[in-house]
Design a protein around this motif. Structure first.
Motif, PDB file in Angstrom:
ATOM      1  N   GLY A 254       0.821  -1.207   0.000  1.00 17.14           N
ATOM      2  CA  GLY A 254       0.000   0.000   0.000  1.00 17.14           C
ATOM      3  C   GLY A 254       0.854   1.256   0.000  1.00 17.14           C
ATOM      4  N   ARG A 255       1.766   1.355  -0.974  1.00 23.30           N
ATOM      5  CA  ARG A 255       2.706   2.462  -1.023  1.00 23.30           C
ATOM      6  C   ARG A 255       1.999   3.805  -1.245  1.00 23.30           C
ATOM      7  NH1 ARG A 255       6.790   2.927   1.145  1.00 23.30           N
ATOM      8  NH2 ARG A 255       7.757   4.209  -0.446  1.00 23.30           N
ATOM      9  N   PRO A 256       2.593   4.908  -0.734  1.00 17.11           N
ATOM     10  CA  PRO A 256       1.976   6.229  -0.930  1.00 17.11           C
ATOM     11  C   PRO A 256       2.027   6.709  -2.368  1.00 17.11           C
ATOM     12  CG  PRO A 256       4.081   6.433   0.208  1.00 17.11           C
ATOM     13  CD  PRO A 256       3.767   4.967   0.158  1.00 17.11           C
ATOM     14  N   HIS A 257       2.956   6.184  -3.163  1.00 15.68           N
ATOM     15  CA  HIS A 257       3.028   6.553  -4.581  1.00 15.68           C
ATOM     16  C   HIS A 257       3.545   5.354  -5.366  1.00 15.68           C
ATOM     17  CE1 HIS A 257       7.344   6.868  -3.930  1.00 15.68           C
ATOM     18  NE2 HIS A 257       7.090   7.666  -2.892  1.00 15.68           N
ATOM     19  N   ALA A 258       3.308   5.356  -6.663  1.00 19.93           N
ATOM     20  CA  ALA A 258       3.773   4.253  -7.511  1.00 19.93           C
ATOM     21  C   ALA A 258       5.291   4.186  -7.486  1.00 19.93           C
ATOM     22  CB  ALA A 258       3.270   4.434  -8.936  1.00 19.93           C
ATOM     23  N   GLU A 259       5.821   2.966  -7.435  1.00 20.41           N
ATOM     24  CA  GLU A 259       7.264   2.754  -7.427  1.00 20.41           C
ATOM     25  C   GLU A 259       7.732   2.293  -8.810  1.00 20.41           C
ATOM     26  OE1 GLU A 259       9.011   3.704  -5.067  1.00 20.41           O
ATOM     27  OE2 GLU A 259       7.652   3.815  -3.337  1.00 20.41           O
ATOM     28  N   PRO A 260       9.022   2.445  -9.115  1.00 21.21           N
ATOM     29  CA  PRO A 260       9.526   2.022 -10.426  1.00 21.21           C
ATOM     30  C   PRO A 260       9.278   0.549 -10.725  1.00 21.21           C
ATOM     31  CG  PRO A 260      11.134   3.410  -9.319  1.00 21.21           C
ATOM     32  CD  PRO A 260      10.053   3.131  -8.314  1.00 21.21           C
ATOM     33  N   GLY A 261       9.180  -0.279  -9.676  1.00 15.96           N
ATOM     34  CA  GLY A 261       8.966  -1.711  -9.872  1.00 15.96           C
ATOM     35  C   GLY A 261       7.518  -2.118 -10.058  1.00 15.96           C
ATOM     36  N   PHE A 262       6.596  -1.166 -10.097  1.00 15.33           N
ATOM     37  CA  PHE A 262       5.182  -1.483 -10.306  1.00 15.33           C
ATOM     38  C   PHE A 262       4.952  -1.789 -11.789  1.00 15.33           C
ATOM     39  CE2 PHE A 262       2.897   0.772  -6.506  1.00 15.33           C
ATOM     40  CZ  PHE A 262       3.688   0.052  -5.625  1.00 15.33           C
ATOM     41  N   LEU A 263       5.017  -3.048 -12.146  1.00 14.56           N
ATOM     42  CA  LEU A 263       4.781  -3.460 -13.533  1.00 14.56           C
ATOM     43  C   LEU A 263       3.332  -3.921 -13.661  1.00 14.56           C
ATOM     44  CD1 LEU A 263       8.073  -5.420 -14.351  1.00 14.56           C
ATOM     45  CD2 LEU A 263       7.622  -2.959 -14.420  1.00 14.56           C
ATOM     46  N   TYR A 264       2.470  -2.976 -13.941  1.00 12.65           N
ATOM     47  CA  TYR A 264       1.041  -3.287 -14.032  1.00 12.65           C
ATOM     48  C   TYR A 264       0.761  -4.353 -15.088  1.00 12.65           C
ATOM     49  CZ  TYR A 264       0.494   1.264 -11.639  1.00 12.65           C
ATOM     50  OH  TYR A 264       0.561   2.323 -10.767  1.00 12.65           O
ATOM     51  N   GLU A 265       1.544  -4.356 -16.154  1.00 16.39           N
ATOM     52  CA  GLU A 265       1.243  -5.190 -17.318  1.00 16.39           C
ATOM     53  C   GLU A 265       1.335  -6.688 -17.031  1.00 16.39           C
ATOM     54  OE1 GLU A 265       2.337  -1.159 -18.449  1.00 16.39           O
ATOM     55  OE2 GLU A 265       3.367  -2.689 -17.233  1.00 16.39           O
ATOM     56  N   VAL A 266       2.041  -7.101 -15.974  1.00 14.48           N
ATOM     57  CA  VAL A 266       2.162  -8.533 -15.680  1.00 14.48           C
ATOM     58  C   VAL A 266       1.176  -8.982 -14.603  1.00 14.48           C
ATOM     59  CG1 VAL A 266       4.581  -8.536 -16.370  1.00 14.48           C
ATOM     60  CG2 VAL A 266       4.002  -8.266 -13.951  1.00 14.48           C
ATOM     61  N   VAL A 267       0.285  -8.089 -14.190  1.00 10.63           N
ATOM     62  CA  VAL A 267      -0.731  -8.385 -13.170  1.00 10.63           C
ATOM     63  C   VAL A 267      -2.076  -8.552 -13.863  1.00 10.63           C
ATOM     64  CG1 VAL A 267      -1.933  -7.461 -11.134  1.00 10.63           C
ATOM     65  CG2 VAL A 267       0.552  -7.148 -11.396  1.00 10.63           C
ATOM     66  N   ASP A 268      -2.889  -9.501 -13.358  1.00 15.13           N
ATOM     67  CA  ASP A 268      -4.200  -9.761 -13.960  1.00 15.13           C
ATOM     68  C   ASP A 268      -5.345  -9.065 -13.237  1.00 15.13           C
ATOM     69  OD1 ASP A 268      -3.540 -11.827 -16.097  1.00 15.13           O
ATOM     70  OD2 ASP A 268      -2.612 -12.717 -14.337  1.00 15.13           O
ATOM     71  N   GLU A 269      -5.186  -8.827 -11.944  1.00 22.47           N
ATOM     72  CA  GLU A 269      -6.256  -8.164 -11.197  1.00 22.47           C
ATOM     73  C   GLU A 269      -5.684  -7.555  -9.935  1.00 22.47           C
ATOM     74  OE1 GLU A 269     -10.816  -8.928  -9.544  1.00 22.47           O
ATOM     75  OE2 GLU A 269      -9.829 -10.374 -10.856  1.00 22.47           O
ATOM     76  N   VAL A 270      -6.321  -6.475  -9.477  1.00 23.52           N
ATOM     77  CA  VAL A 270      -5.987  -5.840  -8.203  1.00 23.52           C
ATOM     78  C   VAL A 270      -7.253  -5.828  -7.354  1.00 23.52           C
ATOM     79  CG1 VAL A 270      -5.230  -3.728  -7.061  1.00 23.52           C
ATOM     80  CG2 VAL A 270      -4.179  -4.416  -9.224  1.00 23.52           C
ATOM     81  N   LEU A 271      -7.152  -6.321  -6.128  1.00 28.37           N
ATOM     82  CA  LEU A 271      -8.274  -6.292  -5.194  1.00 28.37           C
ATOM     83  C   LEU A 271      -7.904  -5.406  -4.010  1.00 28.37           C
ATOM     84  CD1 LEU A 271      -9.493 -10.012  -5.043  1.00 28.37           C
ATOM     85  CD2 LEU A 271     -10.607  -8.070  -6.174  1.00 28.37           C
ATOM     86  N   GLU A 272      -8.761  -4.450  -3.703  1.00 27.46           N
ATOM     87  CA  GLU A 272      -8.540  -3.579  -2.552  1.00 27.46           C
ATOM     88  C   GLU A 272      -9.175  -4.198  -1.317  1.00 27.46           C
ATOM     89  OE1 GLU A 272      -8.554   0.861  -3.295  1.00 27.46           O
ATOM     90  OE2 GLU A 272      -9.737   0.189  -5.019  1.00 27.46           O
ATOM     91  N   ILE A 273      -8.403  -4.226  -0.230  1.00 27.29           N
ATOM     92  CA  ILE A 273      -8.848  -4.839   1.021  1.00 27.29           C
ATOM     93  C   ILE A 273      -8.799  -3.788   2.130  1.00 27.29           C
ATOM     94  CG2 ILE A 273      -8.455  -6.686   2.676  1.00 27.29           C
ATOM     95  CD1 ILE A 273      -9.188  -7.691  -0.126  1.00 27.29           C
ATOM     96  N   ASP A 274      -9.902  -3.622   2.815  1.00 29.31           N
ATOM     97  CA  ASP A 274      -9.989  -2.690   3.928  1.00 29.31           C
ATOM     98  C   ASP A 274      -9.032  -3.122   5.047  1.00 29.31           C
ATOM     99  OD1 ASP A 274     -11.618  -2.249   6.772  1.00 29.31           O
ATOM    100  OD2 ASP A 274     -11.679  -0.521   5.428  1.00 29.31           O
ATOM    101  N   ASP A 275      -8.431  -2.137   5.739  1.00 25.80           N
ATOM    102  CA  ASP A 275      -7.472  -2.454   6.801  1.00 25.80           C
ATOM    103  C   ASP A 275      -8.073  -3.366   7.866  1.00 25.80           C
ATOM    104  OD1 ASP A 275      -5.568  -0.934   5.558  1.00 25.80           O
ATOM    105  OD2 ASP A 275      -5.446   0.620   7.102  1.00 25.80           O
ATOM    106  N   ALA A 276      -9.314  -3.098   8.253  1.00 27.78           N
ATOM    107  CA  ALA A 276      -9.940  -3.906   9.298  1.00 27.78           C
ATOM    108  C   ALA A 276     -10.058  -5.367   8.863  1.00 27.78           C
ATOM    109  CB  ALA A 276     -11.313  -3.342   9.649  1.00 27.78           C
ATOM    110  N   GLN A 277     -10.387  -5.595   7.598  1.00 26.74           N
ATOM    111  CA  GLN A 277     -10.464  -6.969   7.105  1.00 26.74           C
ATOM    112  C   GLN A 277      -9.087  -7.623   7.068  1.00 26.74           C
ATOM    113  OE1 GLN A 277     -12.573  -7.051   3.317  1.00 26.74           O
ATOM    114  NE2 GLN A 277     -14.399  -7.737   4.404  1.00 26.74           N
ATOM    115  N   SER A 278      -8.075  -6.859   6.710  1.00 28.67           N
ATOM    116  CA  SER A 278      -6.714  -7.397   6.699  1.00 28.67           C
ATOM    117  C   SER A 278      -6.298  -7.845   8.093  1.00 28.67           C
ATOM    118  CB  SER A 278      -5.725  -6.342   6.193  1.00 28.67           C
ATOM    119  OG  SER A 278      -5.936  -6.046   4.831  1.00 28.67           O
TER     120      SER A 278
END
Length: 358
Positions: A254-278
């Motif tokens: 949950g970084r505050p900004h995108a990092e150079p290693g964020f390669l979106y193209e090799v990911v199929d899905e992103v799921l957001e999870i609430d802190d309380a659920q985590s």
């Protein structure tokens, strides 16, 4: 135990000898390290689904970042960036710093971790116990900038956020993806429907996503992200300049900004999870697996349950692999402290009730 490295010397031959011995020491450490366990679990709420948890907390330095730290030191040594006797610095929210401090001690190097002031105190203590120094920064988004200032004064900047995706050998060398695929080979569903990880540096998701394509596997990769984290914000438009819209109490992802290693193209899905659920999922893992694991492990597990529910609804049996990122004992005074959770408005009972129960 390995003895001290040769004393630093000015001439090129002695410097090369020092580098060779440092690389050999890292190779010996890797050869001594057994692979991490892949734990299996089934839940009655998800018939036909096998859950697997890659226990990266069992590394000697206690987290998934042990692999990354070794790779970062090798990358620095083999690219001539780390010289005999040179101090080492990096920016980290904790687990990478602990692993880097562990390897700095192995190599006899001075190490400084630049960490957000909000880092769990136990992590700070672990870095210091390994002989590292800690510099706390009030604004967590500026830790990399502060580490770079040390580099300007002569330190070797390992730069996990800038170099993670290139320092790790994604084609093999027992990276985490290769290890998972090999360990799954004899299971009921050997090719996972999903592999779930988080995104801190982005190195793990980049490695897994690349390796799945390299091996021609149909497994899909899901990044489990704290709600409002930079990877989730940037995902729809694949935005390299994305910024988080909220802070999370889940450290390491949950970084505050995108990092150079964020390669979106090799990911199929992103799921957001609430802190309380985590947090609730991390507590539940204690019951299911008998061990303590950090908040990111709970984030991954909560995402796994969402994906499992989809597979069940579609009548598709299969396997889902997730990652146990670090030891939960590091969060005894935060995520596993009911008073700390109440002070931050996290209703653990309500969050636990919202998770499917077996």
């Amino acid at each position: 135990m390995d003895g001290p490295l040769p004393a630093p010397a000015d001439d090129a031959a002695a410097s090369r000898a020092w580098t060779h011995e440092a690389v050999d020491r890292l190779r010996r450490e890797a050869a001594r390290s057994a692979d991490t366990h892949l734990l299996h679990l089934t839940l009655p709420a998800y018939p036909g689904i096998d859950f697997y948890f890659k226990d990266e907390a069992s590394h000697p330095s206690g987290s998934l970042k042990h692999r990354l730290a070794r790779s970062l030191y090798l990358y620095a040594l083999c690219n001539g960036r780390l010289q005999p006797g040179q101090p080492v610095v990096d920016a980290s929210s904790g687990s990478t710093a602990i692993s880097e401090a562990w390897f700095a001690r192995l190599l006899g190097l001075d190490y400084t971790a630049v960490m957000p002031a909000s880092t769990a105190p136990a992590k700070v203590d672990d870095v210091r116990a390994l002989g590292g120094r800690v510099e706390l920064v009030a604004d967590g988004a500026r830790v990399r900038e502060a580490a770079a200032a040390h580099a300007a004064r002569g330190a070797c900047f390992l730069d996990q956020f800038g170099l993670a995706e290139r320092a790790t050998d994604w084609r093999g060398n027992n990276n985490i993806a290769e290890s998972i695929v090999a360990q799954m080979a004899l299971e009921r569903f050997p090719e996972p429907a999903w592999i779930v990880c988080g995104a801190g540096t982005g190195g793990t998701s980049a490695t897994i996503g690349r390796y799945l394509r390299y091996r021609g596997l149909a497994s899909r990769l899901c990044v489990a992200e704290p709600t409002g984290g930079a990877f989730a914000v940037g995902w729809p438009g694949r935005d390299p300049a994305a910024r988080a819209w909220r802070a999370s109490c889940i450290e390491g992802i949950g970084r505050p900004h995108a990092e150079p290693g964020f390669l979106y193209e090799v990911v199929d899905e992103v799921l957001e999870i609430d802190d309380a659920q985590s947090v609730a999922a991390a507590w539940w893992l204690r019951e299911l697996l008998g061990g303590w694991y950090g908040g990111s492990s709970g984030t991954h597990f909560a995402a796994c349950m969402q994906l499992a529910a989809r597979l069940c609804a579609a009548g598709r049996p299969g396997s889902i692999v997730s990652i146990l990122g670090d030891r939960g004992e590091r969060y005894a005074g935060t995520l596993f402290d009911p008073a700390w959770l109440r002070s931050r408005g996290i209703d653990l009972d309500a969050a636990r009730d919202a998770l499917p129960r077996c």
